[in-house]
Scaffold this motif. Structure first.
Motif, mmCIF file in Angstrom:
data_model
loop_
_atom_site.group_PDB
_atom_site.id
_atom_site.type_symbol
_atom_site.label_atom_id
_atom_site.label_comp_id
_atom_site.label_asym_id
_atom_site.label_seq_id
_atom_site.Cartn_x
_atom_site.Cartn_y
_atom_site.Cartn_z
ATOM 1 N N ARG A 177 11.695 1.286 -1.395
ATOM 2 C CA ARG A 177 10.301 1.562 -1.073
ATOM 3 C C ARG A 177 9.979 3.023 -1.293
ATOM 4 N NH1 ARG A 177 6.999 -2.844 -0.563
ATOM 5 N NH2 ARG A 177 8.216 -4.519 0.350
ATOM 6 N N ARG A 178 8.797 3.279 -1.818
ATOM 7 C CA ARG A 178 8.324 4.657 -1.929
ATOM 8 C C ARG A 178 8.314 5.257 -0.531
ATOM 9 N NH1 ARG A 178 2.569 6.480 -4.667
ATOM 10 N NH2 ARG A 178 2.743 8.695 -4.171
ATOM 11 N N ASP A 179 8.828 6.463 -0.409
ATOM 12 C CA ASP A 179 8.922 7.146 0.886
ATOM 13 C C ASP A 179 9.715 6.334 1.917
ATOM 14 O OD1 ASP A 179 7.443 9.318 -0.077
ATOM 15 O OD2 ASP A 179 5.540 8.455 0.575
ATOM 16 N N LEU A 212 0.841 -1.201 0.000
ATOM 17 C CA LEU A 212 0.000 0.000 0.000
ATOM 18 C C LEU A 212 0.878 1.254 0.000
ATOM 19 C CD1 LEU A 212 -2.857 1.246 0.170
ATOM 20 C CD2 LEU A 212 -2.682 1.049 2.679
ATOM 21 N N LEU A 213 1.925 1.246 0.801
ATOM 22 C CA LEU A 213 2.876 2.359 0.834
ATOM 23 C C LEU A 213 3.427 2.631 -0.558
ATOM 24 C CD1 LEU A 213 4.831 4.333 2.428
ATOM 25 C CD2 LEU A 213 6.402 2.388 2.510
ATOM 26 N N ASP A 214 3.842 1.578 -1.254
ATOM 27 C CA ASP A 214 4.403 1.739 -2.596
ATOM 28 C C ASP A 214 3.378 2.311 -3.573
ATOM 29 O OD1 ASP A 214 6.911 0.844 -1.867
ATOM 30 O OD2 ASP A 214 6.546 -1.216 -2.500
ATOM 31 N N GLU A 215 2.115 1.983 -3.379
ATOM 32 C CA GLU A 215 1.068 2.447 -4.288
ATOM 33 C C GLU A 215 0.633 3.882 -4.023
ATOM 34 O OE1 GLU A 215 -2.233 -0.295 -4.168
ATOM 35 O OE2 GLU A 215 -0.909 -2.000 -4.569
ATOM 36 N N ASP A 221 1.852 9.423 3.220
ATOM 37 C CA ASP A 221 0.795 10.309 3.705
ATOM 38 C C ASP A 221 -0.598 9.704 3.556
ATOM 39 O OD1 ASP A 221 2.577 12.291 4.477
ATOM 40 O OD2 ASP A 221 2.541 13.257 2.511
ATOM 41 N N THR A 222 -0.760 8.772 2.638
ATOM 42 C CA THR A 222 -2.083 8.227 2.352
ATOM 43 C C THR A 222 -2.287 6.836 2.960
ATOM 44 O OG1 THR A 222 -1.914 9.457 0.287
ATOM 45 C CG2 THR A 222 -3.754 7.990 0.476
ATOM 46 N N VAL A 223 -1.240 6.243 3.533
ATOM 47 C CA VAL A 223 -1.406 4.955 4.210
ATOM 48 C C VAL A 223 -2.249 5.188 5.460
ATOM 49 C CG1 VAL A 223 -0.226 3.145 5.524
ATOM 50 C CG2 VAL A 223 0.732 3.930 3.362
ATOM 51 N N SER A 224 -3.313 4.415 5.589
ATOM 52 C CA SER A 224 -4.164 4.505 6.770
ATOM 53 C C SER A 224 -4.622 3.103 7.147
ATOM 54 C CB SER A 224 -5.382 5.400 6.501
ATOM 55 O OG SER A 224 -6.251 4.772 5.565
ATOM 56 N N THR A 225 -4.992 2.926 8.399
ATOM 57 C CA THR A 225 -5.498 1.619 8.823
ATOM 58 C C THR A 225 -6.836 1.323 8.134
ATOM 59 O OG1 THR A 225 -6.452 2.622 10.814
ATOM 60 C CG2 THR A 225 -4.277 1.579 11.024
ATOM 61 N N ARG A 226 -7.591 2.350 7.837
ATOM 62 C CA ARG A 226 -8.855 2.141 7.119
ATOM 63 C C ARG A 226 -8.585 1.573 5.741
ATOM 64 N NH1 ARG A 226 -11.041 4.760 3.302
ATOM 65 N NH2 ARG A 226 -9.803 6.635 3.555
#
Length: 196
Positions: A93-95, A16-19, A23-28
């Motif tokens: 990894r992205r970021d 998900l981080l890579d995609e 800033d947009t990674v969330s548990t939701r």
């Protein structure tokens, strides 16, 4: 529904981080990706910070798996190779630099101590070895942070003509060499007999 365990959660979180970026990674979002209810993630990670720390540890696995120095290694070559490995891993990894900077894996401390001990055993004064590892590590994270920030702008436009294009690898190598040269000079000065 996907069968979930701690390793799957971390692996999916890194994907998900890579995609989408940090800033947009969330548990939701992660729960939706896994096909589970968001509260079920707390079974594995009590807080988002705990999840990010596990992600940082998993992301650094390639560097953490690199062999530790041996007494036969030249400390100068090893120092350069170690920081290059660190940089390569952050770039995977992205970021990656942002993830690492805020969530340094705790299990890396023993390896850092062993690396510092290698420098000391090789003749580098202990305080200089500690500060060189810290300075080179922070320099590496900062270099990758800038590189990933530039890559992440992604607006497709060319930089203005008066701003030079940065060769990040060459800039990293130049800075790393300056750090090593400073360490070599300090080590030689401290080892030299006093003038009479």
């Amino acid at each position: 529904m996907t069968k979930v365990n701690r390793e799957i959660v971390v692996s999916e979180a890194l994907d998900l981080l890579d995609e989408v970026g940090l800033d947009t990674v969330s548990t939701r979002r992660l729960a939706k990706r896994l096909g589970v209810e968001q509260p079920s993630l707390y079974w594995y990670f009590r807080t988002k910070k705990d999840l990010l720390t596990a992600m940082a540890e998993a992301a650094m696995a390639p560097h953490a798996a690199a062999p530790l120095p041996t007494p036969d290694d030249d400390w100068r070559d090893w120092f350069l190779d170690n920081m290059r490995s660190f940089r390569r891993t952050l770039l995977m990894r992205r970021d990656g630099a942002r993830l690492h900077a805020g969530n340094t894996p705790a299990n890396d401390l023993d390896r850092i101590r062993r690396k510092t001990d290698f420098l000391v055993t090789s003749g580098v004064p202990e305080r200089d070895a500690q500060m060189a590892m810290l300075a080179a590590g922070r320099f590496t994270v900062g270099s990758v942070l800038e590189e990933q920030a530039d890559a992440g702008s992604g607006d497709g436009s060319d930089p203005p003509a008066d701003i030079p294009v940065i060769d990040y690898e060459s800039a990293f190598e130049a800075g790393l060499t300056l750090i090593l040269d400073g360490l070599v000079n300090r080590t030689a000065m401290r080892a030299a007999p006093p003038c009479r």
